[in-house]
Design an enzyme around this catalytic site. Structure first.
Site, PDB file in Angstrom:
ATOM      1  N   LYS A 118       0.807  -1.227   0.000  1.00 56.45           N
ATOM      2  CA  LYS A 118       0.000   0.000   0.000  1.00 56.45           C
ATOM      3  C   LYS A 118       0.839   1.275   0.000  1.00 56.45           C
ATOM      4  O   LYS A 118       0.367   2.331  -0.412  1.00 56.45           O
ATOM      5  CB  LYS A 118      -0.974  -0.001   1.190  1.00 56.45           C
ATOM      6  CG  LYS A 118      -2.050  -1.075   1.041  1.00 56.45           C
ATOM      7  CD  LYS A 118      -3.294  -0.783   1.833  1.00 56.45           C
ATOM      8  CE  LYS A 118      -4.381  -1.770   1.434  1.00 56.45           C
ATOM      9  NZ  LYS A 118      -5.619  -1.643   2.158  1.00 56.45           N
ATOM     10  N   LYS A 199      -5.296  -9.855  -5.153  1.00 57.16           N
ATOM     11  CA  LYS A 199      -6.517 -10.341  -4.500  1.00 57.16           C
ATOM     12  C   LYS A 199      -7.667  -9.382  -4.809  1.00 57.16           C
ATOM     13  O   LYS A 199      -7.439  -8.212  -5.156  1.00 57.16           O
ATOM     14  CB  LYS A 199      -6.313 -10.460  -2.991  1.00 57.16           C
ATOM     15  CG  LYS A 199      -6.137  -9.136  -2.273  1.00 57.16           C
ATOM     16  CD  LYS A 199      -6.369  -9.286  -0.771  1.00 57.16           C
ATOM     17  CE  LYS A 199      -6.514  -7.914  -0.134  1.00 57.16           C
ATOM     18  NZ  LYS A 199      -7.234  -7.898   1.098  1.00 57.16           N
ATOM     19  N   LYS A 202     -11.364  -4.106  -1.818  1.00 60.00           N
ATOM     20  CA  LYS A 202     -12.297  -2.973  -1.812  1.00 60.00           C
ATOM     21  C   LYS A 202     -11.659  -1.730  -2.387  1.00 60.00           C
ATOM     22  O   LYS A 202     -12.314  -0.910  -3.000  1.00 60.00           O
ATOM     23  CB  LYS A 202     -12.727  -2.657  -0.375  1.00 60.00           C
ATOM     24  CG  LYS A 202     -13.685  -3.646   0.208  1.00 60.00           C
ATOM     25  CD  LYS A 202     -14.255  -3.090   1.502  1.00 60.00           C
ATOM     26  CE  LYS A 202     -13.970  -3.980   2.681  1.00 60.00           C
ATOM     27  NZ  LYS A 202     -12.666  -3.758   3.304  1.00 60.00           N
TER      28      LYS A 202
HETATM   29  N1  AQP Z   1      -9.812 -11.295  -1.707  1.00 59.90           N
HETATM   30  C1  AQP Z   1     -10.076 -11.808  -0.518  1.00 59.90           C
HETATM   31  N2  AQP Z   1     -10.268 -13.139  -0.383  1.00 59.90           N
HETATM   32  C2  AQP Z   1     -10.555 -13.669   0.831  1.00 59.90           C
HETATM   33  N3  AQP Z   1     -10.668 -12.932   1.964  1.00 59.90           N
HETATM   34  C3  AQP Z   1     -10.485 -11.618   1.876  1.00 59.90           C
HETATM   35  N4  AQP Z   1     -10.537 -10.620   2.790  1.00 59.90           N
HETATM   36  C4  AQP Z   1     -10.274  -9.459   2.180  1.00 59.90           C
HETATM   37  N5  AQP Z   1     -10.051  -9.644   0.867  1.00 59.90           N
HETATM   38  C5  AQP Z   1     -10.177 -10.982   0.640  1.00 59.90           C
HETATM   39  C6  AQP Z   1     -10.857 -10.815   4.208  1.00 59.90           C
HETATM   40  O1  AQP Z   1     -11.952  -9.971   4.522  1.00 59.90           O
HETATM   41  C7  AQP Z   1     -11.838  -9.552   5.884  1.00 59.90           C
HETATM   42  C8  AQP Z   1     -12.103  -8.087   5.983  1.00 59.90           C
HETATM   43  O2  AQP Z   1     -11.118  -7.396   5.265  1.00 59.90           O
HETATM   44  P1  AQP Z   1     -10.787  -5.889   5.600  1.00 59.90           P
HETATM   45  O3  AQP Z   1     -11.930  -5.059   5.243  1.00 59.90           O
HETATM   46  O4  AQP Z   1     -10.341  -5.765   6.984  1.00 59.90           O
HETATM   47  O5  AQP Z   1      -9.550  -5.489   4.776  1.00 59.90           O
HETATM   48  P2  AQP Z   1      -8.681  -6.140   3.711  1.00 59.90           P
HETATM   49  O6  AQP Z   1      -8.221  -7.492   4.099  1.00 59.90           O
HETATM   50  O7  AQP Z   1      -7.588  -5.181   3.438  1.00 59.90           O
HETATM   51  O8  AQP Z   1      -9.735  -6.262   2.527  1.00 59.90           O
HETATM   52  P3  AQP Z   1      -9.885  -5.397   1.239  1.00 59.90           P
HETATM   53  O9  AQP Z   1     -11.171  -5.739   0.637  1.00 59.90           O
HETATM   54  O10 AQP Z   1      -8.683  -5.563   0.396  1.00 59.90           O
HETATM   55  O11 AQP Z   1      -9.989  -3.931   1.784  1.00 59.90           O
HETATM   56  P4  AQP Z   1      -9.066  -2.691   1.478  1.00 59.90           P
HETATM   57  O12 AQP Z   1      -8.969  -2.636  -0.006  1.00 59.90           O
HETATM   58  O13 AQP Z   1      -9.807  -1.549   2.063  1.00 59.90           O
HETATM   59  O14 AQP Z   1      -7.740  -2.901   2.133  1.00 59.90           O
HETATM   60  C9  AQP Z   1     -10.452  -9.953   6.363  1.00 59.90           C
HETATM   61  O15 AQP Z   1     -10.568 -11.090   7.207  1.00 59.90           O
HETATM   62  C10 AQP Z   1      -9.727 -10.322   5.109  1.00 59.90           C
HETATM   63  O16 AQP Z   1      -8.793 -11.345   5.339  1.00 59.90           O
END
Ligand code: AQP
Length: 335
Positions: A118, A199, A202
């Site tokens: 990031k 992956k 969001k």
């Molecule tokens: N692609 C994914 N596959 C499986 N699990 C996933 N998680 C996130 N992306 C995937 C799991 O979702 C939970 C919540 O995630 P988060 O909102 O805390 O943040 P993150 O892991 O950083 O997810 P994002 O969607 O990628 O958000 P941003 O882009 O805002 O950083 C966690 O348990 C995560 O493992």
């Protein structure tokens, strides 16, 4: 006693990766927990303080907090049986984060993959992006959580949380913090639909890379149609050689519980081509998400109910956090 804690950032509307990697597990756990006498209610935090580690428009953040809460409840999280709350409504997270930050080193934080990914290319790297895992450790340890359901992407952070807990316990000759263990479902990492080397996320600038849980049917169809695959015509499951197509098979399996090999064999027998297969996957997803979307539509327009849910959750969380933080202060020698 077993204490389950998990969090989700209100950085956008949760997508299928969040759902199959985390939220669905939470719902399954909640449903089995009620039979488990030794487990305290599951704690689920909408981590808004984590969501501001990268710039976020206040109106958008506020909107996503509601949308995130409404999505979780629509997916089956019962706010009566669990503690569902917004992180910033419990001030002890920030306070414990400071204490734990004194137990971690800069190289330890610099090694985190999420930080490297990031911060890459940013002209100015916010401190919060760097100390993100310390706040995450505080989220978990504040409730003395023993089990943390997470997707694969968060395992490194959880490992650091365990290291911090050990360091604290050793420094103060205590066993106050349990060493929280990750709980992983079968489906731990869903890939981006536009670039399967990444992956599903969001914060990906390309919204076609993810399917949000509240995407209407025509958008789901469009995103699956645009999903990157390859030049082969028929279907086979080869995550290394055909990662894009294999992600679509992963999606079918996540919905139906089948094995990828079974799906691939059926498609081969029926000589289904990629465009037919994409239509099939879209249909499955649309059907699977329909009941969640129906609940969401009602809930998202009831701000009062969402406020009540989050306020009630914050009350319950604060009660635990206040007691634990007081104990922690005593351990470190504060009054
Ligand atoms: N692609 C994914 N596959 C499986 N699990 C996933 N998680 C996130 N992306 C995937 C799991 O979702 C939970 C919540 O995630 P988060 O909102 O805390 O943040 P993150 O892991 O950083 O997810 P994002 O969607 O990628 O958000 P941003 O882009 O805002 O950083 C966690 O348990 C995560 O493992």
């Amino acid at each position: 006693d077993k204490q389950i804690f998990s969090g989700i950032q209100p950085t956008s509307i949760p997508h299928l990766g969040n759902y199959f990697g985390a939220i669905k597990q939470w719902v399954d756990m909640q449903n089995s927990l009620s039979k488990d006498q030794d487990t305290r209610p599951m704690i689920i935090s909408i981590v808004d303080l984590h969501a501001i580690t990268l710039p976020k428009d206040p109106r958008i953040l506020n909107d996503y907090i509601y949308k995130c809460a409404a999505t979780l409840v629509s997916c089956g999280i019962d706010p009566e049986r669990n503690i569902l709350y917004q992180q910033s409504q419990v001030a002890y997270h920030g306070q414990l984060s400071w204490i734990l930050g004194c137990k971690v080193t800069m190289p330890q934080l610099g090694r985190m993959h999420q930080f490297k990914f990031k911060s890459d290319g940013l002209a100015e790297v916010p401190l919060g992006l760097y100390t993100y895992p310390v706040l995450q450790a505080a989220d978990i340890l504040l409730y003395r959580a023993t089990h943390v359901p997470v997707g694969e992407d968060q395992l490194q952070h959880l490992e650091l949380c365990r290291t911090i807990a050990d360091k604290f316990n050793n420094t103060y000759s205590t066993n106050y913090f349990p060493s929280p263990i990750p709980l992983q479902g079968e489906f731990t990492r869903l890939k981006s639909l536009r670039d399967p080397s990444k992956k599903m996320s969001k914060s990906d600038a390309d919204s076609n890379s993810r399917i949000e849980l509240v995407d209407p049917p025509e958008i789901i169809e469009k995103k699956i149609k645009k999903a990157v695959t390859d030049s082969e015509r028929l279907i086979s499951y080869k995550p290394d050689k055909r990662p894009g197509l294999s992600t679509l098979i992963d999606l079918e399996c996540a919905v139906t519980g089948q094995l990828p090999e079974e799906v691939a064999e059926r498609c081969m027998l029926q000589a289904i081509d990629k465009s037919e297969y994409k239509k099939h996957v879209s249909k499955l997803l649309i059907e699977h998400l329909a009941p969640i979307q129906a609940k969401y539509k009602k809930l998202i327009n009831d701000k009062k109910l969402l406020d009540d849910i989050l306020d009630d959750g914050a009350k319950k969380a604060n009660k635990i956090a206040e007691k634990n933080f007081h104990d922690i202060c005593k351990i470190i020698g504060s009054r």
